[in-house]
Design a protein around this motif. Structure first.
Motif, PDB file in Angstrom:
ATOM      1  N   GLY A  78       0.787  -1.228   0.000  1.00  0.00           N
ATOM      2  CA  GLY A  78       0.000   0.000   0.000  1.00  0.00           C
ATOM      3  C   GLY A  78       0.818   1.276   0.000  1.00  0.00           C
ATOM      4  O   GLY A  78       0.246   2.367  -0.055  1.00  0.00           O
ATOM      5  N   GLN A  79       2.143   1.169   0.049  1.00  0.00           N
ATOM      6  CA  GLN A  79       2.990   2.358   0.040  1.00  0.00           C
ATOM      7  C   GLN A  79       3.213   2.814  -1.402  1.00  0.00           C
ATOM      8  O   GLN A  79       3.284   2.007  -2.324  1.00  0.00           O
ATOM      9  N   THR A  80       3.322   4.121  -1.597  1.00  0.00           N
ATOM     10  CA  THR A  80       3.468   4.684  -2.938  1.00  0.00           C
ATOM     11  C   THR A  80       4.930   4.988  -3.236  1.00  0.00           C
ATOM     12  O   THR A  80       5.579   5.730  -2.498  1.00  0.00           O
ATOM     13  N   ALA A  81       5.426   4.375  -4.308  1.00  0.00           N
ATOM     14  CA  ALA A  81       6.771   4.673  -4.792  1.00  0.00           C
ATOM     15  C   ALA A  81       6.678   5.753  -5.867  1.00  0.00           C
ATOM     16  O   ALA A  81       5.680   5.856  -6.588  1.00  0.00           O
ATOM     17  N   VAL A  82       7.726   6.570  -5.961  1.00  0.00           N
ATOM     18  CA  VAL A  82       7.723   7.708  -6.880  1.00  0.00           C
ATOM     19  C   VAL A  82       8.975   7.656  -7.745  1.00  0.00           C
ATOM     20  O   VAL A  82      10.081   7.413  -7.251  1.00  0.00           O
ATOM     21  N   ILE A  83       8.786   7.874  -9.034  1.00  0.00           N
ATOM     22  CA  ILE A  83       9.901   7.977  -9.972  1.00  0.00           C
ATOM     23  C   ILE A  83       9.836   9.350 -10.612  1.00  0.00           C
ATOM     24  O   ILE A  83       8.798   9.773 -11.117  1.00  0.00           O
ATOM     25  N   GLY A  84      10.933  10.074 -10.581  1.00  0.00           N
ATOM     26  CA  GLY A  84      11.018  11.397 -11.191  1.00  0.00           C
ATOM     27  C   GLY A  84      12.368  11.578 -11.849  1.00  0.00           C
ATOM     28  O   GLY A  84      13.144  10.640 -12.016  1.00  0.00           O
ATOM     29  N   GLY A  85      12.643  12.822 -12.214  1.00  0.00           N
ATOM     30  CA  GLY A  85      13.961  13.135 -12.756  1.00  0.00           C
ATOM     31  C   GLY A  85      13.972  13.536 -14.217  1.00  0.00           C
ATOM     32  O   GLY A  85      14.968  14.079 -14.700  1.00  0.00           O
ATOM     33  N   VAL A  86      12.887  13.260 -14.968  1.00  0.00           N
ATOM     34  CA  VAL A  86      12.840  13.627 -16.385  1.00  0.00           C
ATOM     35  C   VAL A  86      12.167  14.990 -16.507  1.00  0.00           C
ATOM     36  O   VAL A  86      10.968  15.119 -16.260  1.00  0.00           O
ATOM     37  N   THR A  87      12.929  15.992 -16.833  1.00  0.00           N
ATOM     38  CA  THR A  87      12.417  17.364 -16.900  1.00  0.00           C
ATOM     39  C   THR A  87      12.215  17.798 -18.343  1.00  0.00           C
ATOM     40  O   THR A  87      12.887  17.309 -19.261  1.00  0.00           O
ATOM     41  N   LYS A  88      11.276  18.707 -18.526  1.00  0.00           N
ATOM     42  CA  LYS A  88      10.984  19.277 -19.841  1.00  0.00           C
ATOM     43  C   LYS A  88      10.973  20.803 -19.705  1.00  0.00           C
ATOM     44  O   LYS A  88      10.394  21.344 -18.759  1.00  0.00           O
ATOM     45  N   THR A  89      11.639  21.465 -20.621  1.00  0.00           N
ATOM     46  CA  THR A  89      11.720  22.930 -20.589  1.00  0.00           C
ATOM     47  C   THR A  89      11.053  23.506 -21.835  1.00  0.00           C
ATOM     48  O   THR A  89      11.337  23.065 -22.961  1.00  0.00           O
ATOM     49  N   LYS A  90      10.155  24.483 -21.611  1.00  0.00           N
ATOM     50  CA  LYS A  90       9.443  25.131 -22.714  1.00  0.00           C
ATOM     51  C   LYS A  90       9.679  26.636 -22.634  1.00  0.00           C
ATOM     52  O   LYS A  90       9.406  27.262 -21.611  1.00  0.00           O
ATOM     53  N   THR A  91      10.226  27.176 -23.717  1.00  0.00           N
ATOM     54  CA  THR A  91      10.533  28.612 -23.756  1.00  0.00           C
ATOM     55  C   THR A  91       9.575  29.309 -24.718  1.00  0.00           C
ATOM     56  O   THR A  91       9.375  28.849 -25.847  1.00  0.00           O
ATOM     57  N   SER A  92       8.987  30.417 -24.267  1.00  0.00           N
ATOM     58  CA  SER A  92       8.061  31.186 -25.110  1.00  0.00           C
ATOM     59  C   SER A  92       8.364  32.678 -24.969  1.00  0.00           C
ATOM     60  O   SER A  92       8.916  33.124 -23.956  1.00  0.00           O
ATOM     61  N   VAL A  93       8.025  33.426 -26.012  1.00  0.00           N
ATOM     62  CA  VAL A  93       8.249  34.884 -26.029  1.00  0.00           C
ATOM     63  C   VAL A  93       6.920  35.577 -25.798  1.00  0.00           C
ATOM     64  O   VAL A  93       5.942  35.353 -26.523  1.00  0.00           O
ATOM     65  N   LEU A  94       6.877  36.430 -24.795  1.00  0.00           N
ATOM     66  CA  LEU A  94       5.666  37.172 -24.443  1.00  0.00           C
ATOM     67  C   LEU A  94       5.845  38.632 -24.868  1.00  0.00           C
ATOM     68  O   LEU A  94       6.802  39.300 -24.463  1.00  0.00           O
ATOM     69  N   LYS A  95       4.925  39.134 -25.701  1.00  0.00           N
ATOM     70  CA  LYS A  95       4.991  40.498 -26.201  1.00  0.00           C
ATOM     71  C   LYS A  95       3.873  41.339 -25.600  1.00  0.00           C
ATOM     72  O   LYS A  95       2.703  40.946 -25.635  1.00  0.00           O
ATOM     73  N   LYS A  96       4.235  42.492 -25.018  1.00  0.00           N
ATOM     74  CA  LYS A  96       3.264  43.426 -24.430  1.00  0.00           C
ATOM     75  C   LYS A  96       3.403  44.788 -25.100  1.00  0.00           C
ATOM     76  O   LYS A  96       4.501  45.191 -25.499  1.00  0.00           O
ATOM     77  N   GLY A  97       2.280  45.501 -25.218  1.00  0.00           N
ATOM     78  CA  GLY A  97       2.349  46.829 -25.829  1.00  0.00           C
ATOM     79  C   GLY A  97       1.084  47.623 -25.624  1.00  0.00           C
ATOM     80  O   GLY A  97       0.035  47.074 -25.253  1.00  0.00           O
ATOM     81  N   VAL A  98       1.196  48.947 -25.873  1.00  0.00           N
ATOM     82  CA  VAL A  98       0.041  49.846 -25.774  1.00  0.00           C
ATOM     83  C   VAL A  98      -0.796  49.688 -27.037  1.00  0.00           C
ATOM     84  O   VAL A  98      -0.261  49.752 -28.150  1.00  0.00           O
ATOM     85  N   PRO A  99      -2.086  49.423 -26.892  1.00  0.00           N
ATOM     86  CA  PRO A  99      -2.929  49.253 -28.067  1.00  0.00           C
ATOM     87  C   PRO A  99      -2.801  50.433 -29.042  1.00  0.00           C
ATOM     88  O   PRO A  99      -2.673  51.587 -28.632  1.00  0.00           O
ATOM     89  N   PHE A 100      -2.784  50.157 -30.316  1.00  0.00           N
ATOM     90  CA  PHE A 100      -2.715  51.097 -31.425  1.00  0.00           C
ATOM     91  C   PHE A 100      -1.327  51.724 -31.544  1.00  0.00           C
ATOM     92  O   PHE A 100      -0.702  51.685 -32.595  1.00  0.00           O
ATOM     93  N   LEU A 101      -0.786  52.267 -30.423  1.00  0.00           N
ATOM     94  CA  LEU A 101       0.509  52.941 -30.511  1.00  0.00           C
ATOM     95  C   LEU A 101       1.646  51.963 -30.788  1.00  0.00           C
ATOM     96  O   LEU A 101       2.624  52.304 -31.476  1.00  0.00           O
ATOM     97  N   SER A 102       1.533  50.751 -30.239  1.00  0.00           N
ATOM     98  CA  SER A 102       2.612  49.771 -30.419  1.00  0.00           C
ATOM     99  C   SER A 102       2.695  49.255 -31.847  1.00  0.00           C
ATOM    100  O   SER A 102       3.693  48.652 -32.234  1.00  0.00           O
ATOM    101  N   SER A 103       1.654  49.507 -32.653  1.00  0.00           N
ATOM    102  CA  SER A 103       1.655  49.030 -34.039  1.00  0.00           C
ATOM    103  C   SER A 103       2.071  50.106 -35.036  1.00  0.00           C
ATOM    104  O   SER A 103       2.087  49.855 -36.235  1.00  0.00           O
ATOM    105  N   ILE A 104       2.428  51.309 -34.565  1.00  0.00           N
ATOM    106  CA  ILE A 104       2.857  52.386 -35.470  1.00  0.00           C
ATOM    107  C   ILE A 104       4.261  52.068 -35.982  1.00  0.00           C
ATOM    108  O   ILE A 104       5.156  51.761 -35.190  1.00  0.00           O
ATOM    109  N   PRO A 105       4.473  52.110 -37.299  1.00  0.00           N
ATOM    110  CA  PRO A 105       5.808  51.825 -37.843  1.00  0.00           C
ATOM    111  C   PRO A 105       6.864  52.783 -37.268  1.00  0.00           C
ATOM    112  O   PRO A 105       6.579  53.915 -36.914  1.00  0.00           O
TER     113      PRO A 105
END
Length: 407
Positions: free
Chosen positions: A350-377
């Motif tokens: 009835g005891q729970t054994a645990v296996i771990g150690g396999v990690t996964k890394t996910k990288t993403s780019v987050l873009k923030k800006g002022v509406p309308f003004l951030s799109s001006i060339p």
């Protein structure tokens, strides 16, 4: 009423007397209860056998080839034990039939077996596999004995001399017992790396003490990966309700439960659990034809339980994790990264054994800006910002074995 009671007592008394007389007349009572003391110096073996017959109240017939001298000194030894010892020391054997014990040499016994009429018995194997039982008893048949299997009824059809069939039947009854079963409850989850230590796991960190004594590690990884994943092992702390903890983390989007199967497996048999998909990969054969092969991109777990006499469970584990690499080959193909390990964990029921150690890394780019003004060339970048977010998660496997009581 008094007459009926007296009649019943008389019948019981007569039955008791009859039973005692039978035991005494057949020698069974004397053989099992009487202690004998014998002292012979260089006596004829047949004289000693006659003495055994008188002391045991049995009928003994010796063949003409039973000859020799014997010296024995026995004090307060049970009759059967003393009799068997004398026979074995002098290379003799006995055959009991219809209340008569025949004493003969081993050679005579073998000769008798060669001419003794054979019998065929059908023994139904209730719990074990008839083929496995046949393998066990095959070396115990006489030269004339044979055994076959009836797959439909899971029975053994044995042909041999009656005496050997009796021994084999008794042996089969002793080994034909219900096979214990173990309920394997598993959970394969992908959990936020930051909260994994909040679950309540006793990680061993290389200290292979209880409850994972006798743990053996081994691992491998498919090319082109150069290093196998560093699997780590542990057990849940007492009092931790893993179901409640994972449910809470799932509500906070900190854990993704990939699969949580329950499977019953017989002791010493393997159970296989898998969660994932098959990926088609194109290749060519020697003739240049295009062929498609499917590869597993999944989390797999093979579990084989062994129940110890003290109630603990030894788990033979082979976790395997395969995933697609973000890299690509020159030909535009795919790379499948695979890590696996084989180990044995000793846990409480009835005891729970645990296996771990396999990690996964996910990288993403987050873009923030002022509406309308951030799109001006040209000047839009003055009103916007970019940030890189890295999320790290870990694949964890929880295994809880429980012995299913035999009813």
């Amino acid at each position: 009423m008094k007459v009926q009671n007296a009649k019943r007592k008389t019948q019981s008394f007569l039955f008791l007397l009859t039973t005692i007389y039978y035991l005494l007349s057949t020698g069974l009572f004397a053989q099992t209860q009487r202690l004998v003391s014998l002292s012979f110096g260089d006596a004829d073996i047949k004289t000693v056998l006659r003495t055994f017959a008188k002391l045991g109240g049995v009928n003994i017939v010796a063949s003409e080839n039973v000859t020799g001298r014997i010296t024995i000194e026995l004090k307060n030894v049970p009759w059967p034990q003393a009799f068997e010892t004398v026979l074995k020391v002098h290379g003799l054997s006995k055959v009991e039939k219809e209340g008569i014990i025949g004493v003969m040499t081993m050679q005579e016994l073998e000769s008798q077996r060669r001419v003794e009429a054979l019998e065929t018995w059908v023994i139904v194997v209730k719990y074990a596999n008839a083929g496995a039982v046949k393998t066990v008893i095959s070396g115990m048949l006489t030269e004339r004995g044979t055994s076959e299997i009836d797959l439909r009824t899971n029975s053994l059809i044995m042909t041999d001399i009656p005496g050997n069939l009796k021994k084999l039947k008794k042996l089969i009854e002793e080994i034909d017992t219900p096979t214990p079963q173990v309920m394997i409850r598993a959970k394969i989850v992908e959990i936020d790396y930051k909260v994994k230590r909040e679950i309540g796991i006793n990680w061993m960190a290389g200290d292979l003490s209880e409850p994972t004594r006798d743990t053996h590690f081994g691992g491998g990884v498919s090319t082109p990966v150069t290093e196998a994943a560093k699997f780590i092992f542990g057990t849940l702390q007492k009092g931790v309700d893993i179901d409640a903890v994972l449910s809470m983390l799932e509500e906070k989007n900190k854990v993704n439960i990939l699969i949580e199967p329950r499977i019953a497996v017989c002791e010493n048999e393997q159970a296989r659990i898998m969660s994932g998909k098959k990926v088609p990969v194109l290749s060519t054969d020697e003739a240049g034809n295009t062929i498609v092969k499917f590869y597993d991109v999944a989390v797999k777990l093979d579990v084989t339980p062994h129940i110890h006499p003290d109630g603990r469970i030894m788990l033979e584990l082979r976790p395997e994790i395969a995933d697609l690499s973000s890299e690509a080959t020159v030909a535009g193909g795919i790379i499948i990264l695979t890590s696996w390990i084989e180990t044995k964990l000793l846990v409480e029921n009835g005891q729970t054994a645990v296996i771990g150690g396999v990690t996964k890394t996910k990288t993403s780019v987050l873009k923030k800006g002022v509406p309308f003004l951030s799109s001006i060339p040209l000047i839009g970048h003055l009103f916007s910002s970019k940030s890189t977010v890295t999320d790290k998660s870990e694949i964890m496997i929880f295994i809880t074995p429980e012995i299913i009581p035999i009813k």
